[in-house]
Design a protein around this motif. Structure first.
Motif, PDB file in Angstrom:
ATOM      1  N   GLU A 399       0.843  -1.182   0.000  1.00  0.00           N
ATOM      2  CA  GLU A 399       0.000   0.000   0.000  1.00  0.00           C
ATOM      3  C   GLU A 399       0.889   1.246   0.000  1.00  0.00           C
ATOM      4  OE1 GLU A 399      -4.053  -1.444   2.350  1.00  0.00           O
ATOM      5  OE2 GLU A 399      -2.733   0.092   3.221  1.00  0.00           O
ATOM      6  N   ILE A 400       0.554   2.201  -0.859  1.00  0.00           N
ATOM      7  CA  ILE A 400       1.214   3.508  -0.878  1.00  0.00           C
ATOM      8  C   ILE A 400       0.107   4.529  -0.702  1.00  0.00           C
ATOM      9  CG2 ILE A 400       2.561   5.139  -2.242  1.00  0.00           C
ATOM     10  CD1 ILE A 400       3.819   2.739  -3.639  1.00  0.00           C
ATOM     11  N   LYS A 401       0.194   5.264   0.408  1.00  0.00           N
ATOM     12  CA  LYS A 401      -0.902   6.129   0.828  1.00  0.00           C
ATOM     13  C   LYS A 401      -0.402   7.549   1.010  1.00  0.00           C
ATOM     14  CE  LYS A 401      -4.502   6.416   4.393  1.00  0.00           C
ATOM     15  NZ  LYS A 401      -5.033   5.792   5.628  1.00  0.00           N
ATOM     16  N   ASP A 402      -1.248   8.517   0.620  1.00  0.00           N
ATOM     17  CA  ASP A 402      -0.944   9.922   0.882  1.00  0.00           C
ATOM     18  C   ASP A 402      -2.206  10.612   1.379  1.00  0.00           C
ATOM     19  OD1 ASP A 402      -2.293  11.688  -1.365  1.00  0.00           O
ATOM     20  OD2 ASP A 402      -1.471   9.930  -2.422  1.00  0.00           O
ATOM     21  N   ASN A 403      -2.027  11.731   2.034  1.00  0.00           N
ATOM     22  CA  ASN A 403      -3.162  12.503   2.536  1.00  0.00           C
ATOM     23  C   ASN A 403      -3.350  13.780   1.744  1.00  0.00           C
ATOM     24  OD1 ASN A 403      -0.894  13.833   3.329  1.00  0.00           O
ATOM     25  ND2 ASN A 403      -1.547  14.242   5.439  1.00  0.00           N
ATOM     26  N   GLY A 404      -3.076  13.692   0.429  1.00  0.00           N
ATOM     27  CA  GLY A 404      -3.085  14.877  -0.419  1.00  0.00           C
ATOM     28  C   GLY A 404      -4.435  15.196  -1.004  1.00  0.00           C
ATOM     29  N   ALA A 405      -4.403  15.746  -2.243  1.00  0.00           N
ATOM     30  CA  ALA A 405      -5.599  16.305  -2.876  1.00  0.00           C
ATOM     31  C   ALA A 405      -6.607  15.245  -3.289  1.00  0.00           C
ATOM     32  CB  ALA A 405      -5.191  17.124  -4.103  1.00  0.00           C
ATOM     33  N   GLY A 406      -6.153  14.016  -3.555  1.00  0.00           N
ATOM     34  CA  GLY A 406      -7.066  12.974  -3.991  1.00  0.00           C
ATOM     35  C   GLY A 406      -7.556  13.187  -5.418  1.00  0.00           C
ATOM     36  N   MET A 407      -8.599  12.422  -5.799  1.00  0.00           N
ATOM     37  CA  MET A 407      -9.129  12.517  -7.167  1.00  0.00           C
ATOM     38  C   MET A 407     -10.570  12.079  -7.174  1.00  0.00           C
ATOM     39  SD  MET A 407      -7.264   9.176  -8.837  1.00  0.00           S
ATOM     40  CE  MET A 407      -5.735   9.414  -7.948  1.00  0.00           C
ATOM     41  N   THR A 413     -11.122   5.923 -12.123  1.00  0.00           N
ATOM     42  CA  THR A 413     -11.420   4.849 -13.083  1.00  0.00           C
ATOM     43  C   THR A 413     -10.494   4.916 -14.298  1.00  0.00           C
ATOM     44  OG1 THR A 413     -13.730   4.874 -12.405  1.00  0.00           O
ATOM     45  CG2 THR A 413     -13.231   3.801 -14.509  1.00  0.00           C
ATOM     46  N   LYS A 414     -10.253   6.128 -14.777  1.00  0.00           N
ATOM     47  CA  LYS A 414      -9.364   6.300 -15.923  1.00  0.00           C
ATOM     48  C   LYS A 414      -7.953   5.846 -15.596  1.00  0.00           C
ATOM     49  CE  LYS A 414      -7.900   9.752 -19.297  1.00  0.00           C
ATOM     50  NZ  LYS A 414      -7.963  11.167 -19.716  1.00  0.00           N
ATOM     51  N   LEU A 415      -7.492   6.130 -14.355  1.00  0.00           N
ATOM     52  CA  LEU A 415      -6.149   5.733 -13.951  1.00  0.00           C
ATOM     53  C   LEU A 415      -6.036   4.216 -13.821  1.00  0.00           C
ATOM     54  CD1 LEU A 415      -3.374   6.771 -13.138  1.00  0.00           C
ATOM     55  CD2 LEU A 415      -4.167   6.873 -10.764  1.00  0.00           C
ATOM     56  N   LEU A 416      -7.086   3.584 -13.318  1.00  0.00           N
ATOM     57  CA  LEU A 416      -7.061   2.121 -13.164  1.00  0.00           C
ATOM     58  C   LEU A 416      -6.994   1.408 -14.513  1.00  0.00           C
ATOM     59  CD1 LEU A 416      -9.566   1.282 -10.256  1.00  0.00           C
ATOM     60  CD2 LEU A 416      -7.137   0.682 -10.395  1.00  0.00           C
ATOM     61  N   ASP A 456      -5.819  -1.893  -6.942  1.00  0.00           N
ATOM     62  CA  ASP A 456      -6.982  -1.100  -6.549  1.00  0.00           C
ATOM     63  C   ASP A 456      -6.504   0.288  -6.122  1.00  0.00           C
ATOM     64  OD1 ASP A 456      -9.578  -0.461  -6.086  1.00  0.00           O
ATOM     65  OD2 ASP A 456      -9.616  -1.272  -4.041  1.00  0.00           O
ATOM     66  N   ILE A 457      -7.372   1.265  -6.340  1.00  0.00           N
ATOM     67  CA  ILE A 457      -7.092   2.642  -5.922  1.00  0.00           C
ATOM     68  C   ILE A 457      -8.289   3.137  -5.121  1.00  0.00           C
ATOM     69  CG2 ILE A 457      -6.651   5.011  -6.685  1.00  0.00           C
ATOM     70  CD1 ILE A 457      -5.393   3.895  -9.203  1.00  0.00           C
ATOM     71  N   GLU A 458      -8.011   3.635  -3.928  1.00  0.00           N
ATOM     72  CA  GLU A 458      -9.033   4.275  -3.101  1.00  0.00           C
ATOM     73  C   GLU A 458      -8.703   5.759  -3.029  1.00  0.00           C
ATOM     74  OE1 GLU A 458      -9.242   2.469   0.691  1.00  0.00           O
ATOM     75  OE2 GLU A 458      -9.816   0.479  -0.059  1.00  0.00           O
ATOM     76  N   SER A 459      -9.654   6.619  -3.400  1.00  0.00           N
ATOM     77  CA  SER A 459      -9.376   8.045  -3.405  1.00  0.00           C
ATOM     78  C   SER A 459     -10.677   8.822  -3.417  1.00  0.00           C
ATOM     79  CB  SER A 459      -8.528   8.426  -4.625  1.00  0.00           C
ATOM     80  OG  SER A 459      -8.201   9.795  -4.588  1.00  0.00           O
ATOM     81  N   SER A 460     -10.609  10.028  -2.889  1.00  0.00           N
ATOM     82  CA  SER A 460     -11.714  10.988  -2.950  1.00  0.00           C
ATOM     83  C   SER A 460     -11.123  12.374  -2.933  1.00  0.00           C
ATOM     84  CB  SER A 460     -12.669  10.791  -1.762  1.00  0.00           C
ATOM     85  OG  SER A 460     -11.991  11.024  -0.536  1.00  0.00           O
TER      86      SER A 460
END
Length: 485
Positions: A399-407, A413-416, A456-460
């Protein structure tokens, strides 16, 4: 039509034509001969009757007048012969045109035989009576000879126009036979020429085509024959073979061109490595100089850059372990911390048991770089990047996690699904990026694990981003080649 069928049809046809001509001539000659034989048999029969009647009278004279008893057997033999000839003429009487004359002739023969029999069986008659009976029989014999000659003349007169017709027919038959022989000969020559030209002509053209090809004229083609025989099939197969050879030659030329380009690229690659190696050696010299001058942070930063460059130069085409990837990520973050200082924190949670996992080179650093550039680069403080590696049974979790701007969901979906497109242009590339974007990492993981990975990508928006990899366990042995990445 195949050559076998042509030979099977036309050669027996020629033989049948010749047989027909021979049979026609033979049958016509046989009819003429039969007609001539019938005529001659009748003429000979009349002559034999006249001769036998004379012989009967001669031996009758010896036996009756001269009283020569020894002449009786010969007399009896000639009488029997005359009776046999009378039966033959009686059978012939049904098939002649001059029936009345033949009937009178047969009656005279019967009278002559009766007179002869009377002389032979009435020996008690006196000499005068015998002489009178003998003279009557002799007169009848003369009548038989005269009527026989008359019948011969009648037969000859009757058969003369028929004979002329026979001779004319014979001439016509001979003429027709000559015409048929010449016709069959011409047909034989024509069919032979046609058969030979249909076989030798295409073969000759095929030989000329082969000679042209042997001289290097590959654009030559064999004549297209649509006859359906073996020669046509041979020409079509020859043309297919030429097409295959041309295709192989084109592929060979393309392959040689590719090999040439690969060698040129290898040469250019080797030449392009001169500058990175020069830079690598220069960085080492700068690091040692900074250390000697007491600038330890500058020395450490220069060493990190040097190690980062060494890693990229030496291992990009080969699989590495997660341990090496973690060390490389640490060097990269050390450089970034020198840039951003206290604005960014980099935390790790590493399971040592999972660090022998084999992965493609540059798997973690591009994801960290993407998180840094697109996620937390604009944050003034409190930016956090976290790397977590754990072992979960038959799989390894990263897992590589950041607390930044998100998407947003569309960008996520486009990135996946970006790795299914061309990866030559990295997704969301910016100045200062390595050029190995997220799509490139996803694509290489998919090829390396044969589709056994889970991504998988989790983001908001405003809630940070988590990129999660679940990889099948695959350990890396340093002494064993894992394949090209």
């Amino acid at each position: 039509m195949s050559i076998h069928k042509k030979m099977f049809i036309f050669i027996p046809l020629l033989a049948l034509l010749l047989s027909f001509v021979s049979y026609f001539i033979f049958n016509s000659s046989r009819n003429v001969q039969e007609t001539y034989s019938v005529m001659m048999d009748r003429l000979l029969l009349y002559k034999q009757v006249s001769r036998e009647s004379k012989e009967v009278m001669r031996y009758l004279n010896r036996y009756v007048i001269q009283l020569d008893a020894e002449s009786y057997p010969e007399l009896e033999r000639h009488v029997k012969g005359l009776r046999e000839l009378r039966r033959n003429i009686g059978e012939m009487e049904k098939n002649v045109s001059n029936t009345l004359q033949v009937e009178n002739y047969v009656n005279m023969m019967d009278t002559f035989l009766d007179q002869t029999w009377e002389l032979l069986t009435s020996m008690e008659l006196d000499s005068k009576t015998k002489a009178v009976a003998y003279l009557q029989a002799e007169q009848t014999s003369r009548y038989i000879a005269e009527d026989g000659q008359a019948l011969v003349d009648l037969e000859l007169e009757h058969y003369r126009p028929l004979y002329e017709d026979i001779m004319g027919s014979n001439k016509r038959i001979n003429r027709i036979g000559v015409y048929l022989v010449f016709t069959v000969a011409i047909l034989s020559v024509v069919i032979s020429l046609w058969l030979s030209s249909s076989i030798s002509g295409p073969i000759r053209r095929l030989v000329l085509t082969a000679k042209q090809i042997s001289k290097g004229k590959w654009d030559t083609k064999a004549p297209n024959m649509h006859t359906g025989d073996e020669i046509g099939i041979l020409c079509q197969t020859f043309n297919q073979m030429l097409d295959n050879i041309r295709d192989l030659m084109e592929k060979n030329v393309k392959s040689m061109e590719k090999d040439r380009l690969v060698k040129e690229l290898e040469l250019k690659t080797l030449q392009s490595q001169i500058n990175p190696h020069f830079l690598f050696n220069t960085l080492n010299a700068v690091a040692k100089l900074a250390y000697l001058e007491g600038a330890e942070k500058t020395s450490d930063l220069t060493v990190s850059v040097s190690r980062l460059l060494r890693y990229n130069l030496q291992k990009l085409n080969h699989p590495v372990t997660l341990r090496e990837e973690v060390e490389h990520a640490g060097e990269y973050m050390a450089i970034q911390k020198a840039r951003f200082r206290e604005r960014i924190r980099f935390e790790t949670e590493i399971d040592e048991g999972a660090l022998d996992q084999a992965v493609p080179c540059l798997t973690l650093q591009p994801i960290l770089e993407n998180a840094l550039i697109h996620g937390v680069e604009n944050m003034e403080e409190g930016a956090l990047l976290m790397l977590r590696i754990a072992s979960s049974g038959s799989r390894v979790l990263i897992e590589i996690k950041d607390n930044g701007a998100g998407m947003d969901a569309k960008t996520r979906t486009k990135l996946l699904h970006s790795w299914t497109e061309e990866v030559s242009a990295p997704f969301h590339s910016k100045a200062g990026s390595t050029g190995l974007g997220t799509a490139n990492v996803f694509k290489r993981l998919h090829l390396f694990f044969d589709g056994g990975e889970q991504i998988d990508i989790e983001s908001s928006l405003g809630g940070g981003t988590t990129v999660r990899f679940q990889l099948p366990v695959r350990t890396h042995s340093p002494g064993r080649e894992e394949g090209h990445v």
